[in-house]
Design a protein around this motif. Structure first.
Motif, PDB file in Angstrom:
ATOM      1  N   LEU A 355      -0.121  -4.959   2.243  1.00 16.43           N
ATOM      2  CA  LEU A 355       0.706  -4.934   3.448  1.00 16.43           C
ATOM      3  C   LEU A 355       0.320  -6.046   4.420  1.00 16.43           C
ATOM      4  N   PRO A 356       0.543  -7.322   4.062  1.00 17.68           N
ATOM      5  CA  PRO A 356       0.284  -8.417   5.001  1.00 17.68           C
ATOM      6  C   PRO A 356       1.248  -8.349   6.180  1.00 17.68           C
ATOM      7  N   THR A 357       0.748  -8.709   7.368  1.00 15.79           N
ATOM      8  CA  THR A 357       1.571  -8.553   8.570  1.00 15.79           C
ATOM      9  C   THR A 357       1.635  -9.784   9.446  1.00 15.79           C
ATOM     10  N   VAL A 370      -3.620 -11.400   8.013  1.00 12.49           N
ATOM     11  CA  VAL A 370      -4.130 -10.035   8.137  1.00 12.49           C
ATOM     12  C   VAL A 370      -3.374  -9.145   7.182  1.00 12.49           C
ATOM     13  N   THR A 371      -4.054  -8.216   6.545  1.00 15.87           N
ATOM     14  CA  THR A 371      -3.379  -7.115   5.860  1.00 15.87           C
ATOM     15  C   THR A 371      -3.768  -5.822   6.554  1.00 15.87           C
ATOM     16  N   GLN A 372      -2.836  -4.909   6.679  1.00 13.03           N
ATOM     17  CA  GLN A 372      -3.118  -3.660   7.380  1.00 13.03           C
ATOM     18  C   GLN A 372      -3.747  -2.608   6.490  1.00 13.03           C
ATOM     19  N   ARG A 373      -3.709  -2.809   5.205  1.00 13.69           N
ATOM     20  CA  ARG A 373      -4.320  -1.859   4.266  1.00 13.69           C
ATOM     21  C   ARG A 373      -5.097  -2.643   3.209  1.00 13.69           C
ATOM     22  N   GLY A 374      -5.753  -1.895   2.326  1.00 15.19           N
ATOM     23  CA  GLY A 374      -6.476  -2.513   1.228  1.00 15.19           C
ATOM     24  C   GLY A 374      -7.850  -3.004   1.656  1.00 15.19           C
ATOM     25  N   GLY A 375      -8.503  -3.707   0.753  1.00 11.55           N
ATOM     26  CA  GLY A 375      -9.847  -4.203   0.995  1.00 11.55           C
ATOM     27  C   GLY A 375     -10.898  -3.525   0.151  1.00 11.55           C
ATOM     28  N   GLY A 386      -9.106  -0.121   4.850  1.00  7.81           N
ATOM     29  CA  GLY A 386      -8.997  -0.388   6.278  1.00  7.81           C
ATOM     30  C   GLY A 386      -8.405  -1.717   6.645  1.00  7.81           C
ATOM     31  N   GLY A 387      -7.971  -2.528   5.641  1.00  7.22           N
ATOM     32  CA  GLY A 387      -7.335  -3.809   5.925  1.00  7.22           C
ATOM     33  C   GLY A 387      -8.290  -4.979   5.789  1.00  7.22           C
ATOM     34  N   THR A 388      -7.743  -6.183   5.811  1.00  7.08           N
ATOM     35  CA  THR A 388      -8.535  -7.393   5.604  1.00  7.08           C
ATOM     36  C   THR A 388      -8.083  -8.517   6.523  1.00  7.08           C
ATOM     37  N   ILE A 389      -8.971  -9.511   6.664  1.00  4.79           N
ATOM     38  CA  ILE A 389      -8.623 -10.821   7.207  1.00  4.79           C
ATOM     39  C   ILE A 389      -8.812 -11.804   6.053  1.00  4.79           C
ATOM     40  N   PHE A 390      -7.810 -12.654   5.782  1.00 13.24           N
ATOM     41  CA  PHE A 390      -7.897 -13.553   4.636  1.00 13.24           C
ATOM     42  C   PHE A 390      -7.565 -14.986   5.034  1.00 13.24           C
ATOM     43  N   GLU A 412     -10.875  -0.595  11.864  1.00 16.02           N
ATOM     44  CA  GLU A 412      -9.904  -0.052  10.907  1.00 16.02           C
ATOM     45  C   GLU A 412      -8.511  -0.512  11.308  1.00 16.02           C
ATOM     46  N   TYR A 413      -7.761  -1.070  10.364  1.00 19.70           N
ATOM     47  CA  TYR A 413      -6.389  -1.519  10.555  1.00 19.70           C
ATOM     48  C   TYR A 413      -6.284  -2.647  11.591  1.00 19.70           C
ATOM     49  N   PRO A 414      -6.611  -3.886  11.187  1.00 13.78           N
ATOM     50  CA  PRO A 414      -6.515  -5.019  12.113  1.00 13.78           C
ATOM     51  C   PRO A 414      -5.080  -5.288  12.527  1.00 13.78           C
ATOM     52  N   ASP A 415      -4.937  -5.771  13.760  1.00 15.01           N
ATOM     53  CA  ASP A 415      -3.619  -6.119  14.281  1.00 15.01           C
ATOM     54  C   ASP A 415      -3.252  -7.538  13.882  1.00 15.01           C
TER      55      ASP A 415
END
Length: 446
Positions: A355-357, A370-375, A386-390, A412-415
């Motif tokens: 779920l990239p946002t 940012v992705t809001q899920r996965g990792g 809890g999401g990732t920064i890529f 958890e869940y980056p904006d």
């Protein structure tokens, strides 16, 4: 609006929230970055410092600004600032404005989307509730000066200031404001039009694009106008419906964006808006889900533009069986052609995220997102990570996988909005997790 579209709304709410990032430099290391929590929300009694942070932006000197959806003096959100200490060690947090402090919430409440910072350091944004119209306000927060020691909050214009069919109800979901130069990371000039989109609203209830323009001579307030109403001038199958993010403004003043539904295949379009005389005309440049199993993406969201004019964006799903998402690039020519840059959730346990946002293009053509899920750390409340920064450059690298600590104390869940400073440090927020469980502002350093 079709029954099929209405049934998609709840599914689209989380992945559709997206916005533009600001990036100034590209780090070189592929290893996971070090995490520093600059502020954990709800650290004060009754969450006076705010709760559930939103997008983050930066001014010319590196000060950070953002919003919270809840908390503050009244409990319906704040605007905050994080400034670096004079000695360079540590950060200072303070609330600049508490919403709904005026009678009948005339100053607005519940801010959506990222803030906008101009060259003078003033802040602009959208509050989705309140004002005299009840639909929210466009506001400006001006920094202190020699004559005024405090920040000054003012309402520039109401959303839907006059009763009209095309404006009801526009403020269900929006994605903040944008302007020409935003995709390149330039600060707002303070005089050109601001643009925004609403997920719903308009004559058909299928979303709108609106503008906010500075006052003309002799007038004090800015002018709000709906410039395009989805499904009212074309069939939804031709032009799409339910915008997935804000628009991108190119150098010629044309607007590009995506819709999460509608189009020939019902899964959204890439569109362009051009102003011809006084009216804006839409062209659907690409219909998503045109490939078998929707491997070209469906329900697209955020969009940015590189120096060559290519459009780069995200999709919340990459095929019908997996709500994972992808990154895409569109190049113009005789027609717009798509290249898929990355399919998410292709690594074990979705360690590359899902779920990239949002996206930002840094110098050197590296993409940050940012992705809001996965990792891979599935201790979050939904059990999906809890999401990732890529970063996507010569290779795809995950800079941070959240929820790596018990109770997601690391966030958890980056904006969507992150800021990358000249030293390659990445700043952002999470909407949940952190030291007190209600979000944080973080710094990732190489």
């Amino acid at each position: 609006m079709s029954r099929n579209v209405r049934s998609q709304i709840l599914r689209l709410l989380i992945p559709a929230m997206a916005s533009t990032f600001i990036a100034q430099a590209a780090p070189a290391s592929a290893r996971e970055y070090n995490l520093h929590i600059l502020h954990g929300f709800c650290s004060e009694p009754n969450c006076r410092d705010g709760k559930w942070a939103g997008d983050l932006v930066s001014d010319a000197t590196g000060n950070l600004y953002g919003t919270t959806t809840y908390g503050g003096f009244v409990g319906v959100g704040t605007i905050f600032e994080l400034s670096r200490a004079a000695n360079g060690n540590g950060w200072s947090y303070r609330v600049l404005h508490d919403f709904c402090t005026e009678t009948r919430c005339r100053d607005g409440s519940f801010v959506d989307g990222p803030l906008v910072v101009d060259r003078a350091g003033a802040i602009y944004g959208v509050a989705t509730v309140g004002g005299d119209s009840g639909y929210g306000v466009i506001f400006k927060l001006s920094p202190p000066n020699t004559e005024r020691p405090l920040w000054r909050y003012q309402v520039l214009t109401e959303i839907c200031p006059a009763p009209s069919d095309y404006c009801e109800p526009i403020s269900f979901i929006n994605y903040g404001l944008t302007y020409a130069g935003a995709a390149a990371g330039a600060l707002y000039d303070g005089t050109s039009p601001l643009y925004g989109t609403s997920f719903l609203g308009g004559l058909d209830g299928s979303g709108t694009v609106f503008s906010v323009t500075p006052p003309r001579p002799g007038r004090s307030r800015w002018h709000f106008k709906v410039i395009y109403d989805f499904c009212s001038q074309t069939e939804c199958g031709d032009g799409g419906e339910l915008p997935g993010a804000n628009v991108v403004v190119d150098a010629a003043g044309n607007l590009f964006g995506t819709t999460t539904a509608g189009g020939v295949n019902g899964e959204g379009v890439l569109f362009e808006l051009q102003k011809k005389k006084r009216a804006w005309t839409e062209t659907a440049l690409y219909n998503f889900c045109s490939q078998p199993n929707c491997t070209d993406g469906e329900a697209p969201g955020s969009l940015t533009q590189d120096l060559a004019g290519d459009l780069i964006g995200t999709s919340s799903a990459s095929h019908n069986l997996c709500q994972c998402g992808l990154l895409f690039r569109f190049t113009s020519g005789a027609s717009w052609t798509e290249q898929v840059l990355h399919h998410f959730c292709r690594r074990a346990e979705c360690r590359d995220g899902s779920l990239p946002t949002g996206l930002a293009l840094a110098p050197g053509s590296d993409l940050f997102g940012v992705t809001q899920r996965g990792g891979g750390h599935d201790i979050d409340q939904y059990g999906e990570g809890g999401g990732t920064i890529f970063r996507l450059g010569s290779s795809f690298d995950v800079l941070r996988r959240f929820c790596s600590e018990p109770d997601c104390a690391d966030g958890e869940y980056p904006d969507p909005s992150v800021v990358v400073d000249p030293a390659g440090n990445v700043f952002g927020t999470t909407s949940q997790g952190g030291p007190h469980g209600d979000g944080e502002v973080f710094e990732l350093s190489p």
